[in-house]
Design a protein around this motif. Structure first.
Motif, PDB file in Angstrom:
ATOM      1  N   MET A  71      48.010  46.278  38.628  1.00  0.00           N
ATOM      2  CA  MET A  71      47.839  45.068  38.391  1.00  0.00           C
ATOM      3  C   MET A  71      48.719  43.869  39.222  1.00  0.00           C
ATOM      4  SD  MET A  71      48.636  45.702  34.034  1.00  0.00           S
ATOM      5  CE  MET A  71      47.450  46.642  33.144  1.00  0.00           C
ATOM      6  N   LYS A  72      49.825  44.324  39.559  1.00  0.00           N
ATOM      7  CA  LYS A  72      50.488  43.247  40.602  1.00  0.00           C
ATOM      8  C   LYS A  72      49.819  42.862  41.790  1.00  0.00           C
ATOM      9  CE  LYS A  72      55.075  43.077  42.743  1.00  0.00           C
ATOM     10  NZ  LYS A  72      55.888  43.766  43.299  1.00  0.00           N
ATOM     11  N   GLN A  73      49.171  43.897  42.509  1.00  0.00           N
ATOM     12  CA  GLN A  73      48.502  43.702  43.489  1.00  0.00           C
ATOM     13  C   GLN A  73      47.396  42.926  43.308  1.00  0.00           C
ATOM     14  OE1 GLN A  73      48.400  47.496  45.428  1.00  0.00           O
ATOM     15  NE2 GLN A  73      50.637  47.544  46.062  1.00  0.00           N
ATOM     16  N   LEU A  74      46.492  43.311  42.468  1.00  0.00           N
ATOM     17  CA  LEU A  74      45.304  42.648  42.085  1.00  0.00           C
ATOM     18  C   LEU A  74      45.437  41.186  41.626  1.00  0.00           C
ATOM     19  CD1 LEU A  74      43.241  45.524  40.361  1.00  0.00           C
ATOM     20  CD2 LEU A  74      42.859  44.505  42.743  1.00  0.00           C
ATOM     21  N   GLU A  75      46.454  40.991  40.928  1.00  0.00           N
ATOM     22  CA  GLU A  75      46.751  39.612  40.162  1.00  0.00           C
ATOM     23  C   GLU A  75      47.673  38.689  40.986  1.00  0.00           C
ATOM     24  OE1 GLU A  75      45.029  38.486  37.353  1.00  0.00           O
ATOM     25  OE2 GLU A  75      43.995  40.427  37.334  1.00  0.00           O
ATOM     26  N   ASN A  76      48.219  39.287  42.201  1.00  0.00           N
ATOM     27  CA  ASN A  76      48.995  38.633  43.143  1.00  0.00           C
ATOM     28  C   ASN A  76      50.449  37.887  42.504  1.00  0.00           C
ATOM     29  OD1 ASN A  76      47.310  38.687  45.503  1.00  0.00           O
ATOM     30  ND2 ASN A  76      46.037  37.159  44.330  1.00  0.00           N
ATOM     31  N   TRP A  77      50.919  39.106  41.522  1.00  0.00           N
ATOM     32  CA  TRP A  77      52.059  38.721  40.967  1.00  0.00           C
ATOM     33  C   TRP A  77      53.054  38.887  41.980  1.00  0.00           C
ATOM     34  CZ3 TRP A  77      51.688  42.733  36.510  1.00  0.00           C
ATOM     35  CH2 TRP A  77      50.831  42.461  35.541  1.00  0.00           C
ATOM     36  N   ASN A  78      54.544  38.188  41.737  1.00  0.00           N
ATOM     37  CA  ASN A  78      55.611  38.402  42.675  1.00  0.00           C
ATOM     38  C   ASN A  78      56.624  39.264  42.381  1.00  0.00           C
ATOM     39  OD1 ASN A  78      54.784  35.995  44.216  1.00  0.00           O
ATOM     40  ND2 ASN A  78      55.298  34.609  42.748  1.00  0.00           N
ATOM     41  N   ASN A 151      46.441  36.819  24.971  1.00  0.00           N
ATOM     42  CA  ASN A 151      45.249  35.928  25.357  1.00  0.00           C
ATOM     43  C   ASN A 151      45.738  34.462  25.299  1.00  0.00           C
ATOM     44  OD1 ASN A 151      43.516  37.989  25.685  1.00  0.00           O
ATOM     45  ND2 ASN A 151      42.736  37.841  23.335  1.00  0.00           N
ATOM     46  N   ASP A 152      46.601  34.064  24.321  1.00  0.00           N
ATOM     47  CA  ASP A 152      47.277  32.804  24.245  1.00  0.00           C
ATOM     48  C   ASP A 152      47.950  32.305  25.623  1.00  0.00           C
ATOM     49  OD1 ASP A 152      45.656  32.254  21.868  1.00  0.00           O
ATOM     50  OD2 ASP A 152      47.622  32.562  20.720  1.00  0.00           O
ATOM     51  N   TYR A 153      48.569  33.325  26.127  1.00  0.00           N
ATOM     52  CA  TYR A 153      49.513  32.827  27.152  1.00  0.00           C
ATOM     53  C   TYR A 153      48.894  33.771  28.608  1.00  0.00           C
ATOM     54  CZ  TYR A 153      52.882  31.277  24.028  1.00  0.00           C
ATOM     55  OH  TYR A 153      53.544  30.709  22.936  1.00  0.00           O
ATOM     56  N   GLY A 154      47.698  33.980  28.323  1.00  0.00           N
ATOM     57  CA  GLY A 154      47.229  34.728  30.015  1.00  0.00           C
ATOM     58  C   GLY A 154      47.991  35.947  30.539  1.00  0.00           C
ATOM     59  N   LEU A 155      48.290  36.779  29.561  1.00  0.00           N
ATOM     60  CA  LEU A 155      49.242  38.089  29.824  1.00  0.00           C
ATOM     61  C   LEU A 155      48.691  39.346  29.881  1.00  0.00           C
ATOM     62  CD1 LEU A 155      52.424  37.100  27.872  1.00  0.00           C
ATOM     63  CD2 LEU A 155      51.911  36.423  30.102  1.00  0.00           C
ATOM     64  N   LYS A 156      48.803  40.159  30.776  1.00  0.00           N
ATOM     65  CA  LYS A 156      48.155  41.371  30.705  1.00  0.00           C
ATOM     66  C   LYS A 156      48.707  42.500  29.593  1.00  0.00           C
ATOM     67  CE  LYS A 156      45.257  40.811  34.119  1.00  0.00           C
ATOM     68  NZ  LYS A 156      43.591  40.861  33.919  1.00  0.00           N
ATOM     69  N   ILE A 157      48.031  43.369  28.972  1.00  0.00           N
ATOM     70  CA  ILE A 157      48.828  44.423  28.108  1.00  0.00           C
ATOM     71  C   ILE A 157      48.476  45.732  28.849  1.00  0.00           C
ATOM     72  CG2 ILE A 157      48.536  45.487  25.792  1.00  0.00           C
ATOM     73  CD1 ILE A 157      47.593  42.987  24.583  1.00  0.00           C
ATOM     74  N   ASN A 204      38.490  48.500  33.115  1.00  0.00           N
ATOM     75  CA  ASN A 204      38.036  47.656  34.170  1.00  0.00           C
ATOM     76  C   ASN A 204      38.352  48.468  35.416  1.00  0.00           C
ATOM     77  OD1 ASN A 204      39.213  45.988  36.652  1.00  0.00           O
ATOM     78  ND2 ASN A 204      40.252  44.720  35.197  1.00  0.00           N
ATOM     79  N   GLU A 205      36.942  48.465  35.887  1.00  0.00           N
ATOM     80  CA  GLU A 205      36.565  48.921  37.175  1.00  0.00           C
ATOM     81  C   GLU A 205      37.424  48.704  38.314  1.00  0.00           C
ATOM     82  OE1 GLU A 205      32.662  50.192  39.629  1.00  0.00           O
ATOM     83  OE2 GLU A 205      32.225  48.550  38.383  1.00  0.00           O
ATOM     84  N   LYS A 206      37.383  47.640  38.491  1.00  0.00           N
ATOM     85  CA  LYS A 206      38.350  47.252  39.680  1.00  0.00           C
ATOM     86  C   LYS A 206      39.701  47.840  39.584  1.00  0.00           C
ATOM     87  CE  LYS A 206      39.333  43.403  42.626  1.00  0.00           C
ATOM     88  NZ  LYS A 206      39.300  41.763  42.994  1.00  0.00           N
ATOM     89  N   LEU A 207      40.543  47.783  38.294  1.00  0.00           N
ATOM     90  CA  LEU A 207      41.775  48.200  38.220  1.00  0.00           C
ATOM     91  C   LEU A 207      41.871  49.600  38.471  1.00  0.00           C
ATOM     92  CD1 LEU A 207      44.815  47.760  37.264  1.00  0.00           C
ATOM     93  CD2 LEU A 207      43.876  47.980  35.159  1.00  0.00           C
ATOM     94  N   ALA A 208      40.803  50.453  37.966  1.00  0.00           N
ATOM     95  CA  ALA A 208      40.615  51.780  37.884  1.00  0.00           C
ATOM     96  C   ALA A 208      40.500  52.383  39.326  1.00  0.00           C
ATOM     97  CB  ALA A 208      39.371  52.496  37.217  1.00  0.00           C
ATOM     98  N   LYS A 209      39.682  51.805  40.099  1.00  0.00           N
ATOM     99  CA  LYS A 209      39.612  52.017  41.551  1.00  0.00           C
ATOM    100  C   LYS A 209      41.019  51.725  42.224  1.00  0.00           C
ATOM    101  CE  LYS A 209      37.229  53.485  45.193  1.00  0.00           C
ATOM    102  NZ  LYS A 209      36.622  54.870  45.131  1.00  0.00           N
ATOM    103  N   HIS A 210      41.721  50.838  41.891  1.00  0.00           N
ATOM    104  CA  HIS A 210      42.788  50.452  42.794  1.00  0.00           C
ATOM    105  C   HIS A 210      43.939  51.477  42.353  1.00  0.00           C
ATOM    106  CE1 HIS A 210      44.688  47.569  45.242  1.00  0.00           C
ATOM    107  NE2 HIS A 210      45.846  47.899  44.481  1.00  0.00           N
ATOM    108  N   ILE A 211      43.966  51.879  41.001  1.00  0.00           N
ATOM    109  CA  ILE A 211      44.843  53.072  40.540  1.00  0.00           C
ATOM    110  C   ILE A 211      44.563  54.284  41.492  1.00  0.00           C
ATOM    111  CG2 ILE A 211      45.597  54.478  38.785  1.00  0.00           C
ATOM    112  CD1 ILE A 211      45.273  51.867  37.078  1.00  0.00           C
ATOM    113  N   GLN A 212      43.375  54.565  41.582  1.00  0.00           N
ATOM    114  CA  GLN A 212      43.084  55.936  42.106  1.00  0.00           C
ATOM    115  C   GLN A 212      43.431  55.891  43.896  1.00  0.00           C
ATOM    116  OE1 GLN A 212      38.797  55.746  41.498  1.00  0.00           O
ATOM    117  NE2 GLN A 212      38.979  57.488  40.109  1.00  0.00           N
ATOM    118  N   ILE A 213      43.240  54.544  44.290  1.00  0.00           N
ATOM    119  CA  ILE A 213      43.560  54.338  45.736  1.00  0.00           C
ATOM    120  C   ILE A 213      45.225  54.680  45.947  1.00  0.00           C
ATOM    121  CG2 ILE A 213      43.769  52.726  47.541  1.00  0.00           C
ATOM    122  CD1 ILE A 213      41.104  51.761  46.748  1.00  0.00           C
TER     123      ILE A 213
END
Length: 369
Positions: A71-78, A151-157, A204-213
């Motif tokens: 999530m951090k890498q895909l969402e560009n978290w710091n 959803n109100d604050y744009g956060l991941k769960i 989330n397909e993109k997230l699943a693939k990234h976790i696999q990598i």
């Protein structure tokens, strides 16, 4: 009558000879990693949970860490961005946040031992990126309210479902509510392997693939590494074991609820302690039966003298642990601290008998503090 806290050997024997047959077949196949057993289990578990993807990994801590890192890498978290975590849970939940280069922000729990949603919004800052609800002891957090906040604050769960295999909230499986969910298959879990194991579920397909990598040394193609990854995988034997046990998970969880119902119906000694969830046994899969006793140590010793094993989950809230105390020890989380002081886990498992459960209630009802 000796009653162990959890008779893993007896639980394992319940699945024989199918486990041994599957293990021997795997040994004879000559294929021990990244084979058909893993693929079959991932497909079956995703279908069971109700998600599009299941990525099996080495253990529950890896599941949490890999999901957060992806999530951090895909969402560009710091580095240092914040993730809200209950102050009362197994330490792996918070460790995963730190391992991902993020910062855990602790929050108190409520009477159900789950994240206190009433005060959640007060902790959200410009650095908050995610919330980890822990479905502690098998009792789901209120995911409807949590999803609205996120959803109100744009956060991941990221659901920590390590103790909630098969649990449901509003007729939807835990593990399918958040952006992703992490499971542990430690042998003592409701769905346990014969060793370590874990998984992440997501739609989330993109997230699943990234976790696999990330779990494959950061490589999508062998020997070509895009990210700093790790080696985290479920082996073929454990996958075969889990596939067999998954077919009985709902039955086993129902049996746990039946034992919990015996406790809720027959324990009436309020001096010993309090029944969880106001005696409702339908909303948890009871990985743990958390009895709250103001005289816990006396009650535990008393039960031990009657050959009844109990455990404590957990004796310290996270902000009081040495590893976190320097940064968070000044904070006060009354419900978390009370749980750490009073929680006593009574025996509960799908192989317990009604007579054993009734014996425990009889002994507890005779307890005098």
């Amino acid at each position: 009558m000796h009653i162990p806290f959890l008779d893993i050997e007896k639980i394992t024997q319940k699945y024989q000879p199918h486990l041994s047959e599957a293990i021997v077949a795997t040994i004879n196949s000559g294929w021990y990693l990244n084979g058909k057993n893993v693929k079959e289990f991932e497909n079956s578990f995703a279908q069971y949970i109700g998600t599009s993807y299941c990525i099996s990994v080495g253990n529950g801590l890896d599941a949490l860490t890999l999901a957060l890192t992806a999530m951090k890498q895909l969402e560009n978290w710091n580095d240092g961005d914040e993730v809200i975590v209950p102050a009362f849970t197994f330490i792996a939940t918070a460790e995963a946040v730190n391992r991902s280069g993020l910062t855990p922000i602790f929050i108190d729990i409520d009477n159900n031992f789950t994240l206190d949603l009433r005060n959640c919004e007060q902790l959200i800052t410009s650095k908050t990126r995610a919330i980890i609800p822990v479905h502690l002891y098998g009792k789901p957090c209120n995911m409807r309210i949590l999803k609205k906040i996120a959803n109100d604050y744009g956060l991941k769960i990221l659901e920590d479902a390590a103790q909630a295999h098969g649990a449901q909230f509003e007729n939807k499986r835990i593990g399918s509510w958040g952006d992703a969910a992490a499971f542990s298959f430690y042998p003592g879990k409701n769905l346990g392997a014969l060793g370590d194991g874990g998984a992440v579920t997501t739609n989330n397909e993109k997230l699943a693939k990234h976790i696999q990598i990330l779990a494959n040394y950061g490589a999508e193609n062998k020997y070509y590494h895009t990210y700093q990854g790790c080696n985290s995988r479920l082996d073929e034997i454990q996958a075969a074991v889990l596939s067999i046990k998954l077919t009985q998970l709902d039955y086993d969880n129902k049996r746990r609820q039946e034992i919990a119902q015996i406790y809720a119906t027959h324990i009436n000694n309020t001096a010993a302690g309090n029944i969880p969830y106001t005696r409702d046994t339908t909303q948890s899969v009871f990985h743990i039966y958390p009895f709250m006793s103001p005289t816990r140590e006396k009650l535990q010793s008393y039960l031990a003298r009657h050959d009844i094993e109990t455990l404590i989950h957990y004796p310290l809230a996270l902000h009081k642990q040495i590893v976190y105390n320097k940064s968070y020890g000044y904070l006060s989380f009354p419900y978390a601290e009370r749980a750490a002081k009073e929680e006593l886990s009574l025996p509960i498992s799908p192989v317990m008998t009604n007579d054993e459960a009734l014996y425990i209630t009889e002994i507890i009802n005779k307890f005098i503090p």
